[in-house]
Every structure is written in structure tokens, then in C-alpha cells.
Scaffold this active site. Structure first.
Site, PDB file in Angstrom:
ATOM      1  N   ASP A  72      44.126  23.580  53.002  1.00 50.25           N
ATOM      2  CA  ASP A  72      43.689  23.140  51.679  1.00 50.25           C
ATOM      3  C   ASP A  72      44.828  23.248  50.672  1.00 50.25           C
ATOM      4  OD1 ASP A  72      43.377  25.990  51.965  1.00 50.25           O
ATOM      5  OD2 ASP A  72      42.246  26.035  50.095  1.00 50.25           O
ATOM      6  N   GLU A 134      41.697  28.577  51.776  1.00 46.05           N
ATOM      7  CA  GLU A 134      42.522  29.736  51.417  1.00 46.05           C
ATOM      8  C   GLU A 134      42.693  29.833  49.913  1.00 46.05           C
ATOM      9  OE1 GLU A 134      46.292  31.837  50.369  1.00 46.05           O
ATOM     10  OE2 GLU A 134      45.733  29.733  50.032  1.00 46.05           O
TER      11      GLU A 134
END
Length: 383
Positions: A72, A134
Site C-alpha cells: 500500500d 502498513e
């Protein structure tokens, strides 16, 4: 073989901002691995909208090395880019695009190593672990780590490829993010003493957080390996009130503790809760018994403090060619790997100075240097 630069171009095209799904990217990586004869496992989130990817190349019955990264990226909203953020643009030896530094550059280099890993005889396995979310609290990696819990043999080392300019990092702070909800009693502001002003009580709580943060700067708490060398406390969001002539009934604020690895961030939350319950609530409820203060967790992850004398430190020094160990101010998934019993270091291409900013980039030089570092990993796992 597909170069890390070409793989990075593919990865950047996927908008994997944390609010979006990462499945298109994961499917692309899975297809790439399958094309090289590598099978992988996907670990989905509850809604099947995102997935972690885990694969093992080499013998699975002996300890090996994990190469780990998150898929991400942070949003580009409100940022002024001179290039398209989700297209790789090369200018002056720099590769621009969202996630190039943080941290699709590292993932691209790991994937570029796959053909060589498949063709080589390996004395120990290399695990590739890609996670989701994350950037919003190290959420996805937790279910991925459950797969390692179930294995009879745990890895010897995990290399988290966050951008450190390929300098070996053994430590970072942990983080605890909290939300405080203050429920007061509304009334007309002309009769303010008859109400309980939620904003004013929230302000007192925030003031107590400032005091607690100052106390963490005491010399006995310092760790000079970090910048700043103390744990920090800060309030980032405040929301409350309806109109100036109404005593506000509700106020909410979010705060965080960035704690040195040796310190427990929950102590700050517990001290704030004690102040709320023992000092503020009695005064609030003396006016209105329905008043309340609640403090709840938003997200958290542990710090990382790998020993200088550990095998993990020795190995990463061998891979990157430096024993100039350091720490970073930002957090990573490394603390969670370490808690799972997997010795962990942080070392990846690019710099966080470029991460999260408009016109994020990684230099071609750093990408190529990461390729060379991973070639040394390959040499290490071969007979």
C-alpha cells in the site's frame, strides 16, 4: 529476465492507496510468480478486498530469509505533482511515481531476483512476504505472520525493505494511536455554568498529554541512538462543538505516542485515563451524572531493537556491505516480525525524505544497488 526498473513500472501503475484494494497488484505478482513456476499463498482480509502474499522458494524444512515489503501507498490527494503519480517517469537518473521509494522499489528488486532464485540450488529458502495496510497501522501483516507461527521451522532473518538508502537499520520506535471521546452536557452559552463544556475538558486532557510528553524527556529515559532521543506524545486531530452560543456536549481528539523500544506507550494512555477518572470526571459528573470520558485504541505496532551483536546484524552488514548501523524515526512492520520470533532488520533502497511527498522518486543508482545487495543474499543462500 525482467529488470527491476520494468517491474517497478508495472507496480506503480496500480493505485494501492490504503483506502483502495491491492488485489490487482497482488494478482499481477501472483501471475509473475506462476510464470516462473512459483506457487504462493494469499491471505485475505475479512472482506476479501485485500490480500497478503506469501511464497517460499527453496527447501521449506530449514530456516531461511524473509524479504518483506508492504504494497500500500499513501494518498496523493492535495499534493501538486509535476508528473502522473501512478505512471513511472524517468528524468535525470530518477524514477518518479507514488510508492517508488516507499516501497515498491524494493518489491520490484525482490521480484527481479525470482528467476535467479528458481534456477539456483538453494541450501535455505527465501520467503517473499507482501502485505497490505502498513500505512494505516501495520494491519495486514498480522494475519500473514500467523502463517509463520504455524510452521515448524522459523526463518533466521527478515529484511524489511523500507527506504534507508540501503544503510542497515536495527531499530525504530513503536507507535500507539488513541482516540479520546469527551461527553459533556450542552446548554445555552448564556448559562454556561449549568452545562459541562466538552471542549474545555478535552483541552485539559490535551494539556495533561503535553505534561506527560515533557516528562519523557528526562535524562533517564533517553536513548541517543534515536532522533529525537526520547519518546514523543502529540495530539493530531480535534473535533467538537456545534455553535458558539451552545456549550459543546461532545469533543473528540486523536493522539499518538511514538515510544522508544524499551518503553511501553500504554503507560501514557493509562496515566491519561487515571487523570480523567480521578480528576476530571468527578467535577463533570457533579454537574451532570451522564458525563463520560472514553479512551480507545485506534492502532498500534511495537518498536524494533535488534542487537548489534546478533547474527541478524552480521548478516545484513554482509549483504549491504556496511556495519554503520542506525535507527529510523518512522515505524515499520519489523517490530511485529521480531515479536513473532523472527530476527529483523530494516534495509531498502531510496530515502524516506522522498516518501509520502509529491514527486516521490527513487534514483536508478539506488535501485541498481538494491539489485546487487539481493544478489549477495542469493549467494548467501546457495550451497
Amino acid at each position: 529476465m525482467t529488470s527491476s526498473r520494468d517491474l517497478l513500472a508495472q507496480l506503480v501503475r496500480f493505485d494501492t492507496t490504503s483506502r483502495e484494494s491491492n488485489l490487482a497488484l497482488i494478482d499481477c505478482v501472483r501471475t509473475y510468480l506462476q510464470d516462473h513456476g512459483v506457487t504462493c499463498e494469499l491471505v485475505y482480509n475479512e472482506h476479501k478486498s485485500k490480500a497478503n502474499l506469501l511464497t517460499t522458494i527453496g527447501p521449506a524444512d530449514v530456516p531461511g530469509i524473509v524479504l518483506s515489503g508492504h504494497t500500500d501507498v499513501v494518498p496523493v490527494d492535495g499534493q501538486r505533482w509535476s508528473v502522473a503519480p501512478f505512471e513511472l517517469t524517468e528524468k535525470g537518473g530518477k524514477l518518479y511515481g507514488r510508492g517508488t521509494a516507499d516501497m515498491k522499489g524494493y518489491i520490484a528488486c525482490v521480484l527481479a531476483l525470482v528467476p535467479a532464485l528458481v534456477q539456483a540450488p538453494l541450501r535455505m529458502p527465501v520467503h517473499i512476504a507482501l502485505s497490505y495496510d502498513e500505512e494505516v497501522g501495520c494491519l495486514g501483516v498480522r494475519s500473514l505472520l500467523e502463517r509463520f507461527h504455524g510452521q515448524a521451522v522459523k526463518p533466521l532473518l527478515c529484511v524489511i525493505g523500507e527506504p534507508t538508502e540501503l544503510k542497515p537499520v536495527l531499530g525504530h520506535k513503536g507507535k500507539l494511536a488513541m482516540r479520546c471521546d469527551v461527553h459533556g452536557a450542552a446548554c445555552h452559552s448564556a448559562y454556561a455554568p449549568s452545562g459541562v463544556n466538552a471542549i474545555e475538558y478535552a483541552a485539559r486532557l490535551i494539556g495533561e498529554l503535553v505534561r506527560l510528553g515533557e516528562s519523557l524527556k528526562a535524562p533517564r529515559h533517553l536513548d541517543e541512538r534515536f532522533d529525537p532521543p526520547f519518546s514523543t506524545v502529540q495530539t493530531g486531530l480535534v473535533n467538537g462543538g456545534k455553535a458558539l452560543n451552545i456549550v459543546p456536549q461532545n469533543c473528540t481528539f486523536d493522539f499518538e505516542v511514538r515510544a522508544l523500544p524499551a518503553q511501553d506507550p500504554w503507560q501514557v494512555a493509562q496515566q491519561l485515563r487515571a487523570y480523567a477518572e480521578q480528576t476530571l470526571l468527578p467535577a463533570m459528573q457533579a454537574v451532570n451524572g451522564q458525563c463520560a470520558i472514553s479512551i480507545s485504541e485506534l492502532s498500534s505496532y511495537p518498536g524494533l531493537a535488534t542487537s548489534l551483536d546478533s547474527q541478524a546484524a552480521g548478516w545484513i552488514a554482509q549483504f549491504c556491505g556496511s556495519r554503520d548501523f542506525g535507527t529510523v524515526a518512522f515505524g515499520t512492520e519489523g517490530g511485529l516480525f521480531d515479536q513473532a520470533g523472527i530476527p529483523t532488520v530494516v534495509c531498502g533502497p531510496g530515502s524516506m525524505e522522498q516518501g509520502h511527498k509529491p514527486d516521490e522518486f527513487i534514483s536508478v543508482e539506488q535501485l541498481e544497488a538494491c539489485d546487487r545487495m539481493l544478489e549477495r543474499v542469493l549467494a548467501f543462500v546457495r550451497p
